[in-house]
Design a protein around this motif. Sequence first.
Motif, PDB file in Angstrom:
ATOM      1  N   GLY A 171      -3.057  -3.933  -8.308  1.00 62.18           N
ATOM      2  CA  GLY A 171      -1.936  -2.882  -8.571  1.00 62.18           C
ATOM      3  C   GLY A 171      -1.629  -1.750  -7.350  1.00 62.18           C
ATOM      4  O   GLY A 171      -2.593  -1.378  -6.817  1.00 62.18           O
ATOM      5  N   TRP A 172      -0.470  -1.733  -7.157  1.00 59.73           N
ATOM      6  CA  TRP A 172      -0.118  -0.947  -6.064  1.00 59.73           C
ATOM      7  C   TRP A 172       0.491   0.529  -6.448  1.00 59.73           C
ATOM      8  O   TRP A 172       1.592   0.176  -7.450  1.00 59.73           O
ATOM      9  N   VAL A 173       0.271   1.445  -6.055  1.00 57.57           N
ATOM     10  CA  VAL A 173       1.044   2.916  -6.560  1.00 57.57           C
ATOM     11  C   VAL A 173       2.061   3.252  -5.426  1.00 57.57           C
ATOM     12  O   VAL A 173       1.429   3.390  -4.311  1.00 57.57           O
ATOM     13  N   TYR A 174       3.143   3.660  -5.513  1.00 56.99           N
ATOM     14  CA  TYR A 174       4.047   4.000  -4.674  1.00 56.99           C
ATOM     15  C   TYR A 174       4.698   5.705  -5.152  1.00 56.99           C
ATOM     16  O   TYR A 174       4.665   5.693  -6.026  1.00 56.99           O
ATOM     17  N   ARG A 175       5.116   5.903  -3.911  1.00 58.60           N
ATOM     18  CA  ARG A 175       5.876   7.205  -4.386  1.00 58.60           C
ATOM     19  C   ARG A 175       6.825   7.655  -3.046  1.00 58.60           C
ATOM     20  O   ARG A 175       6.396   7.160  -1.970  1.00 58.60           O
ATOM     21  N   VAL A 176       8.125   8.237  -3.184  1.00 61.13           N
ATOM     22  CA  VAL A 176       8.916   8.218  -2.480  1.00 61.13           C
ATOM     23  C   VAL A 176       9.106   9.729  -1.939  1.00 61.13           C
ATOM     24  O   VAL A 176       9.079  10.675  -3.042  1.00 61.13           O
ATOM     25  N   GLY A 234       5.468   5.308  -9.130  1.00 61.74           N
ATOM     26  CA  GLY A 234       5.138   4.429 -10.013  1.00 61.74           C
ATOM     27  C   GLY A 234       4.319   3.261  -9.498  1.00 61.74           C
ATOM     28  O   GLY A 234       3.563   3.369  -8.728  1.00 61.74           O
ATOM     29  N   THR A 235       3.884   2.315 -10.246  1.00 61.61           N
ATOM     30  CA  THR A 235       3.187   1.353  -9.895  1.00 61.61           C
ATOM     31  C   THR A 235       3.620  -0.264 -10.105  1.00 61.61           C
ATOM     32  O   THR A 235       4.734  -0.396 -11.010  1.00 61.61           O
ATOM     33  N   ILE A 236       3.342  -1.264  -9.280  1.00 58.50           N
ATOM     34  CA  ILE A 236       3.845  -2.562  -9.308  1.00 58.50           C
ATOM     35  C   ILE A 236       2.639  -3.334  -9.077  1.00 58.50           C
ATOM     36  O   ILE A 236       1.896  -3.192  -8.077  1.00 58.50           O
ATOM     37  N   THR A 237       2.504  -4.321  -9.747  1.00 56.69           N
ATOM     38  CA  THR A 237       1.506  -5.446  -9.776  1.00 56.69           C
ATOM     39  C   THR A 237       2.035  -6.478  -8.914  1.00 56.69           C
ATOM     40  O   THR A 237       3.010  -7.073  -9.325  1.00 56.69           O
ATOM     41  N   ALA A 238       1.347  -7.118  -7.887  1.00 58.59           N
ATOM     42  CA  ALA A 238       1.641  -8.258  -6.939  1.00 58.59           C
ATOM     43  C   ALA A 238       0.404  -8.945  -6.748  1.00 58.59           C
ATOM     44  O   ALA A 238      -0.710  -8.641  -6.936  1.00 58.59           O
ATOM     45  N   ASP A 239       0.720 -10.321  -6.375  1.00 55.24           N
ATOM     46  CA  ASP A 239      -0.316 -11.202  -6.012  1.00 55.24           C
ATOM     47  C   ASP A 239      -1.221 -10.500  -5.052  1.00 55.24           C
ATOM     48  O   ASP A 239      -0.857  -9.813  -4.183  1.00 55.24           O
ATOM     49  N   GLY A 245       1.119  -9.021  -0.032  1.00 56.31           N
ATOM     50  CA  GLY A 245       1.381  -8.039  -1.282  1.00 56.31           C
ATOM     51  C   GLY A 245       1.899  -6.807  -0.998  1.00 56.31           C
ATOM     52  O   GLY A 245       2.718  -6.255  -1.824  1.00 56.31           O
ATOM     53  N   ALA A 246       1.257  -5.918  -0.097  1.00 59.28           N
ATOM     54  CA  ALA A 246       1.888  -4.689   0.264  1.00 59.28           C
ATOM     55  C   ALA A 246       3.083  -4.441   0.609  1.00 59.28           C
ATOM     56  O   ALA A 246       3.913  -3.739   0.128  1.00 59.28           O
ATOM     57  N   HIS A 247       3.472  -5.599   1.577  1.00 58.55           N
ATOM     58  CA  HIS A 247       4.919  -5.524   2.157  1.00 58.55           C
ATOM     59  C   HIS A 247       5.586  -5.875   1.264  1.00 58.55           C
ATOM     60  O   HIS A 247       6.984  -5.270   1.174  1.00 58.55           O
ATOM     61  N   TYR A 248       5.414  -6.922   0.289  1.00 58.47           N
ATOM     62  CA  TYR A 248       6.242  -7.193  -0.843  1.00 58.47           C
ATOM     63  C   TYR A 248       6.726  -6.044  -1.701  1.00 58.47           C
ATOM     64  O   TYR A 248       7.980  -5.850  -2.104  1.00 58.47           O
ATOM     65  N   VAL A 249       5.825  -5.254  -2.155  1.00 58.94           N
ATOM     66  CA  VAL A 249       5.821  -4.119  -2.953  1.00 58.94           C
ATOM     67  C   VAL A 249       6.873  -3.165  -2.237  1.00 58.94           C
ATOM     68  O   VAL A 249       7.800  -2.579  -2.766  1.00 58.94           O
ATOM     69  N   VAL A 250       6.567  -2.662  -0.942  1.00 60.26           N
ATOM     70  CA  VAL A 250       7.363  -1.838  -0.317  1.00 60.26           C
ATOM     71  C   VAL A 250       8.896  -2.165  -0.219  1.00 60.26           C
ATOM     72  O   VAL A 250       9.640  -1.631  -0.417  1.00 60.26           O
ATOM     73  N   ALA A 251       8.842  -3.643   0.285  1.00 60.66           N
ATOM     74  CA  ALA A 251      10.229  -4.177   0.089  1.00 60.66           C
ATOM     75  C   ALA A 251      11.141  -3.937  -1.289  1.00 60.66           C
ATOM     76  O   ALA A 251      12.200  -3.665  -1.310  1.00 60.66           O
TER      77      ALA A 251
END
Length: 97
Positions: free
Chosen positions: A6-11, A32-37, A42-48
């Motif tokens: 689970g990754w948490v992001y904020r802009v 928000g949060t995004i779940t990735a493999d 994984g982190a680069h995918y979520v940021v993208a």
Amino acid sequence: MGTETGWVYRVFEPHGSEGWRPYGSDPERWRGTITADDSGEGAHYVVALVVTDLMSEWKMRGLPRAKHVRVFLWRGEEGDEADADIIVEVRPRIHDE
């Protein structure tokens, strides 16, 4: 294999001499949060995903270029800016080519 993170992001956007503040008129929209493999990418995918969403919104709103923002990404839960796993800064082009 088969595990997820689970990754948490904020802009954030620049706010003069005060530094950075949550982005937009509805800051919760860009938090928000995004779940990735659970992989090395994984982190680069979520940021993208977050940056793509931002750029799509700017295009839909008819903005001629990207806005200046920073995307912070944390593994698991949000922390201090200094503790972010990844920070990506998006800047508008200063000069047209």
